[in-house]
Design a protein around this motif. Structure first.
Motif, PDB file in Angstrom:
ATOM      1  N   UNK A 168     -53.309  -4.056 -85.039  1.00 58.20           N
ATOM      2  CA  UNK A 168     -52.855  -4.314 -86.367  1.00 58.20           C
ATOM      3  C   UNK A 168     -51.668  -5.224 -86.263  1.00 58.20           C
ATOM      4  N   UNK A 169     -50.913  -5.340 -84.997  1.00 60.66           N
ATOM      5  CA  UNK A 169     -49.815  -6.420 -85.037  1.00 60.66           C
ATOM      6  C   UNK A 169     -50.449  -7.861 -85.624  1.00 60.66           C
ATOM      7  N   UNK A 170     -51.821  -8.207 -85.347  1.00 59.92           N
ATOM      8  CA  UNK A 170     -52.233  -9.285 -85.803  1.00 59.92           C
ATOM      9  C   UNK A 170     -51.931  -9.623 -87.648  1.00 59.92           C
ATOM     10  N   UNK A 171     -51.855  -8.410 -88.125  1.00 60.30           N
ATOM     11  CA  UNK A 171     -51.878  -8.566 -89.553  1.00 60.30           C
ATOM     12  C   UNK A 171     -50.375  -8.594 -90.197  1.00 60.30           C
ATOM     13  N   UNK A 172     -49.247  -8.994 -89.298  1.00 63.99           N
ATOM     14  CA  UNK A 172     -48.066  -9.124 -89.631  1.00 63.99           C
ATOM     15  C   UNK A 172     -48.001 -10.154 -90.828  1.00 63.99           C
ATOM     16  N   UNK A 173     -48.343 -11.238 -90.481  1.00 59.09           N
ATOM     17  CA  UNK A 173     -48.282 -12.383 -91.551  1.00 59.09           C
ATOM     18  C   UNK A 173     -48.895 -12.028 -92.808  1.00 59.09           C
ATOM     19  N   UNK A 174     -50.134 -11.602 -92.703  1.00 65.87           N
ATOM     20  CA  UNK A 174     -50.729 -11.258 -93.667  1.00 65.87           C
ATOM     21  C   UNK A 174     -50.221 -10.206 -94.595  1.00 65.87           C
ATOM     22  N   UNK A 175     -49.398  -9.100 -94.093  1.00 67.10           N
ATOM     23  CA  UNK A 175     -48.961  -8.199 -94.896  1.00 67.10           C
ATOM     24  C   UNK A 175     -47.616  -8.678 -95.500  1.00 67.10           C
ATOM     25  N   UNK A 176     -46.951  -9.504 -94.890  1.00 62.23           N
ATOM     26  CA  UNK A 176     -45.763 -10.299 -95.609  1.00 62.23           C
ATOM     27  C   UNK A 176     -46.338 -11.150 -96.800  1.00 62.23           C
ATOM     28  N   UNK A 177     -47.348 -11.695 -96.532  1.00 57.67           N
ATOM     29  CA  UNK A 177     -48.213 -12.859 -97.553  1.00 57.67           C
ATOM     30  C   UNK A 177     -48.518 -11.988 -98.865  1.00 57.67           C
ATOM     31  N   UNK A 178     -48.985 -10.716 -98.801  1.00 57.43           N
ATOM     32  CA  UNK A 178     -49.396 -10.104 -99.784  1.00 57.43           C
ATOM     33  C   UNK A 178     -48.412  -9.068-100.388  1.00 57.43           C
ATOM     34  N   UNK A 179     -47.405  -9.031 -99.710  1.00 58.36           N
ATOM     35  CA  UNK A 179     -46.338  -8.084-100.431  1.00 58.36           C
ATOM     36  C   UNK A 179     -46.032  -8.103-101.853  1.00 58.36           C
ATOM     37  N   UNK A 180     -45.928  -9.517-102.267  1.00 55.53           N
ATOM     38  CA  UNK A 180     -45.461  -9.575-103.671  1.00 55.53           C
ATOM     39  C   UNK A 180     -46.604  -9.266-104.602  1.00 55.53           C
ATOM     40  N   UNK A 181     -47.838  -8.822-104.325  1.00 54.08           N
ATOM     41  CA  UNK A 181     -48.890  -8.489-105.190  1.00 54.08           C
ATOM     42  C   UNK A 181     -48.711  -7.032-105.472  1.00 54.08           C
ATOM     43  N   UNK A 182     -47.925  -6.430-104.845  1.00 57.94           N
ATOM     44  CA  UNK A 182     -47.821  -4.830-105.087  1.00 57.94           C
ATOM     45  C   UNK A 182     -49.019  -3.981-104.224  1.00 57.94           C
ATOM     46  N   UNK A 183     -49.792  -4.873-103.637  1.00 59.68           N
ATOM     47  CA  UNK A 183     -50.821  -4.046-103.060  1.00 59.68           C
ATOM     48  C   UNK A 183     -50.523  -3.160-102.014  1.00 59.68           C
ATOM     49  N   UNK A 184     -50.878  -1.829-101.770  1.00 55.44           N
ATOM     50  CA  UNK A 184     -50.535  -1.065-100.871  1.00 55.44           C
ATOM     51  C   UNK A 184     -51.497  -1.001 -99.759  1.00 55.44           C
ATOM     52  N   UNK A 185     -51.274  -1.213 -98.527  1.00 56.82           N
ATOM     53  CA  UNK A 185     -52.114  -1.285 -97.386  1.00 56.82           C
ATOM     54  C   UNK A 185     -52.078  -0.040 -96.512  1.00 56.82           C
ATOM     55  N   UNK A 186     -53.558   0.274 -96.088  1.00 52.69           N
ATOM     56  CA  UNK A 186     -53.457   1.613 -95.523  1.00 52.69           C
ATOM     57  C   UNK A 186     -54.245   1.051 -93.976  1.00 52.69           C
ATOM     58  N   UNK A 187     -53.659   1.487 -92.910  1.00 51.93           N
ATOM     59  CA  UNK A 187     -54.135   1.303 -91.750  1.00 51.93           C
ATOM     60  C   UNK A 187     -54.794   2.606 -91.044  1.00 51.93           C
ATOM     61  N   UNK A 188     -56.242   2.384 -90.833  1.00 55.38           N
ATOM     62  CA  UNK A 188     -57.178   3.682 -90.626  1.00 55.38           C
ATOM     63  C   UNK A 188     -57.221   3.872 -88.968  1.00 55.38           C
ATOM     64  N   UNK A 189     -57.094   5.078 -88.687  1.00 64.43           N
ATOM     65  CA  UNK A 189     -57.310   5.560 -87.370  1.00 64.43           C
ATOM     66  C   UNK A 189     -56.587   5.077 -86.176  1.00 64.43           C
ATOM     67  N   UNK A 190     -56.305   3.796 -86.158  1.00 66.63           N
ATOM     68  CA  UNK A 190     -55.277   3.168 -85.315  1.00 66.63           C
ATOM     69  C   UNK A 190     -55.186   3.450 -83.798  1.00 66.63           C
ATOM     70  N   UNK A 191     -56.113   4.209 -83.346  1.00 68.93           N
ATOM     71  CA  UNK A 191     -56.204   4.327 -81.881  1.00 68.93           C
ATOM     72  C   UNK A 191     -56.543   3.344 -81.125  1.00 68.93           C
TER      73      UNK A 191
END
Ligand SMILES: [Zn+2]
Length: 378
Positions: free
Chosen positions: A243-266
């Motif tokens: 999920x570290x690959x998502x770091x820039x995407x997460x920053x990009x969508x933060x202003x939308x108010x979208x809540x992101x859920x990371x599933x399983x994670x193992x």
């Protein structure tokens, strides 16, 4: 029994990521393929695995068998009860109050959210899978019209679904370009997709431009967005599921108010925890992980509680196909959480009142907040 274990054993759960179950009579080999993420039979039975132990102990007990029964005894008892009665008993043993169900995968062979809710006699909500949504729409619209059609379909889903799920981790990897693609880029990608579909007679979507366009459409709705992360079937290339690959995407969508859920994670529990720690709009679960770790579930729980704040953890079973996965998920979550928190209390690292408060958050309060669904009261 400690006050904490007692509380955790009975706290009602919101299962924020799960699937329907099958009510077909299953043969032994069919059952075995549902207690593993592997699509194959191996040299030894899948009953002889960490989750196999859970089935032959926890689930066996609920179905009236002695703990640590054999695979043959388990399957015979299950057949005797029939799939519906076995499901009813196992679901009743979970203490799950509310189900949030992903409808995207093999939707016709497993029961719907409404049927699952009826079997368990509990409320059930649905989550829309973005890739499945696009695959359903694409054959009926031109490549030129696809961007607006996808946007409208995602928006329309918010009237029937409480959130979205993406399997871009399987289909491409999480290392996608974080920026929203232009309509022109989406149309060009759609033309290539349509040509491929024509050639192969398959609408399976694996184009990263269209998938990330869907992610941005979903983020714009402000509804929760789930990502498959890590452990999964043989399609998932693990290093691309970090999920570290998502770091820039997460920053990009933060202003939308979208809540992101990371599933399983193992096995990326720590990487997911870091994202939950630094971003206000990221949550995680270790569903699926607990079942497949079985007796080692506590090690995953310990890692999940390392760096992510307690307001960022959710319960999920990720059960698919079998009610056994709901029972195992719920019991292993309760046991491993009690093991860790009892240890912290014994060493005076946390007060009992704080521990009980965090348990309620992780069991249901955080999920109710993220999905905007009713709070559960014990
Ligand atoms: Zn799942």
């Amino acid at each position: 029994m400690s006050a904490i274990r007692e509380h955790i054993d009975h706290v009602p759960l919101i299962d924020h990521h799960c699937h329907g179950i099958t009510l077909d009579e299953l043969s032994g080999p069919e059952f075995e393929l549902l207690i593993t993420e592997s699509g194959s039979h191996h040299h030894r039975s899948h009953f002889d695995s960490p989750f196999g132990l859970v089935v032959r102990s926890e689930c066996a007990e609920v179905l009236g068998l002695p703990r640590h029964c054999s695979a043959e005894e388990y399957l015979a008892r299950r057949a005797e009860l029939g799939p519906r009665e076995a499901a009813r008993l196992l679901l009743a043993g979970t203490g799950i109050d509310t189900y949030i169900v992903d409808t995207g995968y093999l939707g016709t062979q497993i029961c719907s959210p409404a049927e699952l809710g009826a079997l368990a006699d509990r409320p059930a909500f649905a989550v829309a899978r973005l890739e499945a949504l696009a695959e359903a729409i694409a054959p009926d619209v031109t490549a030129e019209a696809l961007p607006r059609a996808l946007e409208a379909a995602v928006q329309h889903s918010t009237t029937t679904h409480v959130g979205f799920k993406s399997i871009i981790a399987y289909r491409h990897g999480l290392e996608f370009d974080p920026v929203r693609p232009t309509d022109r880029e989406v149309v060009a990608a759609a033309e290539a997709w349509y040509a491929r579909a024509e050639r192969t007679s398959s609408w399976r979507l694996d184009d990263p431009v269209i998938m990330r366009y869907l992610l941005h459409c979903a983020a714009d709705t402000g509804r929760p967005l789930q990502f498959h992360v890590g452990l999964g079937d043989a399609d998932a290339v693990q290093h691309r599921c970090d999920p570290s690959h998502l770091t820039r995407f997460l920053a990009e969508i933060e202003p939308t108010g979208c809540r992101v859920l990371l599933l399983h994670c193992y096995p990326f529990i720590r990487e997911a925890g870091i994202l939950c720690h630094v971003f206000p709009h990221v949550w995680m679960d270790i569903g699926l992980t607990l079942n497949y770790l079985g007796p080692s579930a506590e090690t995953a729980m310990r890692e999940a509680l390392e760096v992510a704040p307690f307001g960022k953890q959710l319960f999920a079973s990720d059960a698919f196909g079998l009610p056994e996965l709901f029972l195992g998920g719920a019991r292993l979550w309760r046991r491993s959480l009690a093991d860790v928190l009892e240890h912290w209390v014994a060493r005076d690292l946390i007060g009992v009142a704080d521990a009980l408060r965090y348990v309620d958050w992780m069991a249901n309060g955080n999920a109710a907040h993220v999905y905007g669904i009713p709070e559960v009261r014990g």
